[in-house]
Design a protein around this motif. Structure first.
Motif, short mmCIF file in Angstrom:
data_model
loop_
_atom_site.label_atom_id
_atom_site.label_comp_id
_atom_site.label_asym_id
_atom_site.label_seq_id
_atom_site.Cartn_x
_atom_site.Cartn_y
_atom_site.Cartn_z
N THR A 5 -10.37 34.78 47.96
CA THR A 5 -10.49 34.81 46.51
C THR A 5 -11.90 34.37 46.14
OG1 THR A 5 -9.86 32.51 46.12
CG2 THR A 5 -8.06 34.12 46.37
N LEU A 58 -5.83 34.96 51.03
CA LEU A 58 -4.52 35.61 51.06
C LEU A 58 -4.34 36.31 52.40
CD1 LEU A 58 -5.42 35.45 47.97
CD2 LEU A 58 -3.75 37.28 47.59
N VAL A 72 -0.49 32.84 50.07
CA VAL A 72 -1.72 32.32 49.49
C VAL A 72 -1.97 30.94 50.09
CG1 VAL A 72 -2.96 31.75 47.37
CG2 VAL A 72 -1.24 33.57 47.36
N CYS A 113 -8.75 40.91 46.63
CA CYS A 113 -8.97 40.15 45.40
C CYS A 113 -10.22 40.65 44.71
CB CYS A 113 -9.14 38.66 45.72
SG CYS A 113 -7.67 37.87 46.37
N ASN A 114 -10.19 40.70 43.38
CA ASN A 114 -11.39 41.05 42.63
C ASN A 114 -12.43 39.95 42.80
OD1 ASN A 114 -12.98 42.62 40.91
ND2 ASN A 114 -12.34 41.42 39.12
N VAL A 166 -7.49 34.55 39.22
CA VAL A 166 -7.84 35.47 40.30
C VAL A 166 -6.96 36.71 40.21
CG1 VAL A 166 -7.93 35.81 42.79
CG2 VAL A 166 -8.57 33.60 41.81
N PHE A 191 -5.53 40.01 41.95
CA PHE A 191 -5.38 40.53 43.31
C PHE A 191 -4.44 41.74 43.30
CE2 PHE A 191 -1.67 37.88 42.86
CZ PHE A 191 -0.70 38.45 43.70
N SER A 206 -1.99 38.04 39.36
CA SER A 206 -3.03 37.03 39.14
C SER A 206 -2.57 35.69 39.67
CB SER A 206 -3.38 36.93 37.66
OG SER A 206 -2.24 36.55 36.90
N TRP A 228 -11.54 46.37 45.35
CA TRP A 228 -11.89 46.32 43.93
C TRP A 228 -13.34 46.73 43.73
CZ3 TRP A 228 -8.33 45.17 40.14
CH2 TRP A 228 -7.09 44.66 40.59
#
Length: 833
Positions: free
Chosen positions: A694, A703, A713, A743-744, A753, A755, A768, A803
């Motif tokens: 993340t 993750l 997580v 994850c972004n 976050v 994801f 999120s 992403w």
């Protein structure tokens, strides 16, 4: 803490996911595509075990609109039913799963499968329909042809299929082609051909078809059959076109009456030469319920140099024309000369025959398998070996057929996907041994940007398994050949992307080679220079052929001057990227690759069954030397690698169910750059297939995704005694094995976050996680996850999710690579924000 994805209204409203772009290649089967003459005006084509819908006449060039999933094996046959209703479209499909599906779309809504027929015992090979009738026929590898009636009410609210007859082909063969036509008011004629050299003609009497004639003459399997009326008059003679692997097209005339039609003057064409003796004009007599008909040989069409796959009639501008496609890389449009009656090829589209037999690396089209007329007859499209479509439209002003932008896509599993560092383009790679670059064509301020394939940097001889970008002009791929290759952007591609996509080059264009090519019998892309169109090509020393220059080693500057996204022939031949490095060391097929955030390091892994081979190798991108010793911890294949946002940690996961966090060690140069900091030999109950960090920096969090149907997580936390440990914060359970997670890179507006994860059956969830300073465990119990709508999902395993960097906060974008051969880009919008 364990959270199961629930299909509740609250979750579905949290994230809005819509389709931005779909790229998928077509199946190489002549029966696997059809263009709807009425209703939707869409072109439907088989794509692996799905059906893709595309509007070739869309001026916005939005490509594939939707993908229909339902079949479990390759789609072999696709056919629109001619229901003649502008508000309803009926689509029939047959596949290698032995089933026929009926799809319906009402008033431009999504197609839905309303009926599945499991009557055949082997793969369905062909479907044909009859205009103005409810009858359709299906052929199968079980050696039967089945006649069906589509049963529906006036507004198509209820649709079903009734089996009228089963025809067992004797002697048994596979029906590759079927053609139906109305013989007269009382009878219908059915032509069947396939893995034999004869054509069987069946005529209906009292709703049952009976074998009435067998036409001989072809010397190879018959690949295409098509009926039409000679003129627009419904009482004119029927013409049947048959095309074969013997490279010839034969025309047959069905004439009504006791008398034979006038002998065709086409039999006296001097070009037929010695073939005249084999051209029999024997008449075959058939009977309908009310009339007698003769079937005679009409003409032999010469011109193709290889197998012919498809033939299609069209009345254009008062003339009858025949479109054929062939393995010789060409489409031909045939027309009868009004004076002599001789059928001649008036237009040939495609590629020169000199390229026939070339490898995919040197740009061979590999033949055209499908050719279709547009509903208005002024455009034709064709599908080739590479799974890409080509389109030509007739220009009245110029009196010629001009090629136009069409669509492309992978034809086997898409294994890897990676965005450029600034998100300006997307790279994909897969089991069809190609790497493809996609970006947006930004035409002008008034039109919406459309996605296209702009380059095919790598055309390889091995299946490609993984990819990552090093910089905006450099990337690395790993393949089954046990090594990794690094590619640099050529000048021609950089200038094209700058012109068409408003993409700035990160390095001086003067330092880049113009283009690249693959030498004969080679796998490495070599840099080449472009020359002016008038400049002669030096051939080297003519006395020694070994020193002669390969004509493919040079390219003309005009071929790299693009005013639109490149056509398939350019993608396959002129838009390779030169290879600059090879990375050796692994003993088996490459399984994972990851580039550090600062682009200084590359981590790689290969398939392994022992701890000695399941090592992670680190390479320095400055000199491309391996930083030894390799990282040793896993005992089976490492499936995913991911560097943390600040490169202080490297995360690895594997089939041994273990995850390992490696910490950067900058203090001792004599040891490995990374050392094992944390590991969990039982991180999941089954193998771990995906991993992602993340963007949280205060409390590093990652993750992991496993075959045990969950995403876990984990967070690095500091205890009171300053001793760091890794804690499991929460678990998100899915409905199937989770194969990818991402994850972004930036937090949402509320500091969370974002994801996404993908599963083995194609499902995808977006959610999120709490922010950096959320230490309250109760918040981790309320992880928000929403599942993507069913009609947007992949049909098979999702292999990777990435992403897009630099996406607008209000609408993120995510790319998904799948085993169903598709690349999909989704828009993700937080509805709550």
């Amino acid at each position: 803490m364990r959270y199961r994805v629930a299909d509740t209204q609250r979750l579905l409203l949290m994230m809005n996911v819509s389709s931005e772009f779909i790229s998928i290649g077509g199946n190489r089967n002549p029966a696997a595509a059809d263009w709807d003459d009425s209703g939707s005006q869409l072109l439907a084509f088989g794509a692996d075990n799905c059906i893709a819908l595309w509007n070739p006449q869309d001026e916005g060039l939005h490509g594939v609109q939707a993908i229909l999933s339902g079949h479990t094996k390759t789609v072999n046959a696709v056919k629109f039913f001619p229901e003649q209703s502008p508000n309803v479209s009926i689509l029939l499909s047959g596949a290698a799963d032995n089933t026929i599906k009926i799809w319906c779309s009402r008033r431009s809504e999504r197609f839905e499968c309303i009926k599945t027929i499991s009557s055949h015992t082997q793969p369905v090979t062909r479907i044909c329909t009859l205009s103005g009738s409810t009858t359709f026929a299906t052929g199968s590898s079980d050696g039967t042809v089945k006649i069906w009636k589509l049963v529906h009410d006036a507004d198509f609210a209820s649709i079903d299929a009734e089996l009228l007859q089963t025809i067992t082909l004797l002697p048994k063969y596979f029906p590759l082609n079927l053609a139906l036509a109305e013989l007269d008011d009382s009878s219908t004629v059915l032509a069947i051909a396939g893995t034999r050299t004869t054509i069987q003609i069946y005529v209906s009497r009292e709703l049952q078809f009976h074998l009435s004639a067998t036409l001989t003459g072809h010397e190879g399997w018959i690949r295409a059959l098509a009926f039409t009326r000679e003129t627009c008059d419904a009482n004119s003679d029927l013409l049947l076109a048959s095309a074969s692997q013997d490279k010839y097209i034969r025309l047959w005339r069905l004439h009504r009456g006791e008398e034979l039609p006038a002998a065709s003057s086409a039999l006296n064409v001097p070009a037929l030469g010695g073939l005249v003796k084999s051209l029999s004009n024997k008449a075959h007599w058939i009977d309908s319920a009310t009339s007698k008909y003769s079937i005679t040989f009409e003409a032999l069409l010469l011109g193709h140099e290889d197998w012919i796959y498809q033939a299609s009639w069209r009345h254009r501008d008062g003339k009858l024309q025949l479109l054929t496609t062939s393995e010789d890389n060409s489409l031909a449009i045939w027309e009868s000369d009004p004076n002599s009656g001789v059928w001649v090829c008036i237009t040939r589209l495609g590629e020169i025959s000199a390229q026939k037999g070339s490898t995919s690396a040197t740009g061979s089209a590999g033949g055209f398998w499908i050719g279709l007329w547009s509903p208005d007859g002024n455009s034709v499209v064709s599908l080739g070996r590479t799974g890409s479509w080509r389109k030509w439209t007739y220009s009245v002003a110029e009196d010629m057929w001009a090629q136009q932008v069409a669509i492309t896509g992978h034809i086997r599993e898409v294994k890897g996907v990676s965005w450029a560092g600034d998100g300006s383009y997307l790279l994909t790679t897969g089991s069809d041994q190609t790497t493809r670059l996609f970006s947006q064509w930004k035409r002008d301020a008034t039109s919406t940007a459309s996605w296209h394939e702009f380059s095919r940097p790598q055309i390889h001889g091995y299946d490609l398994n993984c990819i990552d970008t090093i910089s905006n002009s450099q990337f690395i791929t790993g393949a089954d050949e046990k090594l990794l290759r690094v590619f640099d952007e050529p000048k021609g591609v950089a200038e094209m992307l700058n012109k068409l996509c408003a993409m700035e080059t990160s390095t001086s264009a003067d330092n880049l080679p113009d283009a690249a090519n693959i030498p004969v019998l080679g796998l490495s892309n070599k840099a080449i220079q472009a020359i002016d169109d008038e400049e002669p090509v030096e051939t080297g020393n003519n006395e020694d052929e070994r020193e002669a220059i390969d004509p493919a080693s040079v390219t003309r500057k005009s071929t790299l001057d693009f005013r639109h996204p490149p056509f398939e022939d350019h993608l396959a031949r002129h838009l390779l990227w030169p290879e600059t490095e090879k990375l050796y060391g692994h003993g088996y097929e490459i399984s994972a690759v990851a580039v550090s955030r600062d682009a200084r390091l590359v981590a790689t892994a290969c398939r392994a069954s022992s701890i000695d081979h399941a090592v992670i190798r680190i390479y320095d991108t400055k000199d491309w030397l391996e930083l030894k010793p390799p990282l040793k911890a896993h005992s089976l294949t490492v499936t995913a690698l991911h560097f943390s946002p600040n490169d202080n940690h490297l995360l690895s996961v594997g089939r041994d169910r273990q995850w390992v966090v490696w910490e950067r060690n900058n203090t001792q140069e004599t040891t490995s750059l990374y050392k094992r900091k944390f590991s969990n030999p039982k991180g999941h109950a089954r193998m771990i297939l995906g991993a992602a960090w993340t963007p949280l920096l205060k409390t590093p969090t990652f993750l992991t995704a496993g075959r045990d149907k969950c995403v876990k997580v984990w967070q690095l936390t500091d205890d009171d005694d300053d001793d760091t440990e890794v804690k499991l914060k929460t678990t998100v359970a899915a409905n199937a094995a989770v194969t990818a997670v991402a994850c972004n890179a930036t937090l949402s507006s509320d500091g969370k976050v974002v994801f996404a994860f993908g599963t083995e059956n194609g499902e995808m969830g977006v959610g999120s996680l709490p922010a950096d300073d959320d230490d309250d465990d109760a918040l981790w119990d309320q992880v928000d996850v929403s599942m993507v709508r069913t009609d947007l999902l992949s049909a098979k395993t999702i292999n990777q999710i990435v992403w897009r960097p630099g996406s607008r906060e209000e609408e993120l974008q995510v790319a998904v690579a799948s085993d169903d051969t598709s690349l999909r880009i989704f828009n993700v919008r937080d509805v709550a924000s």
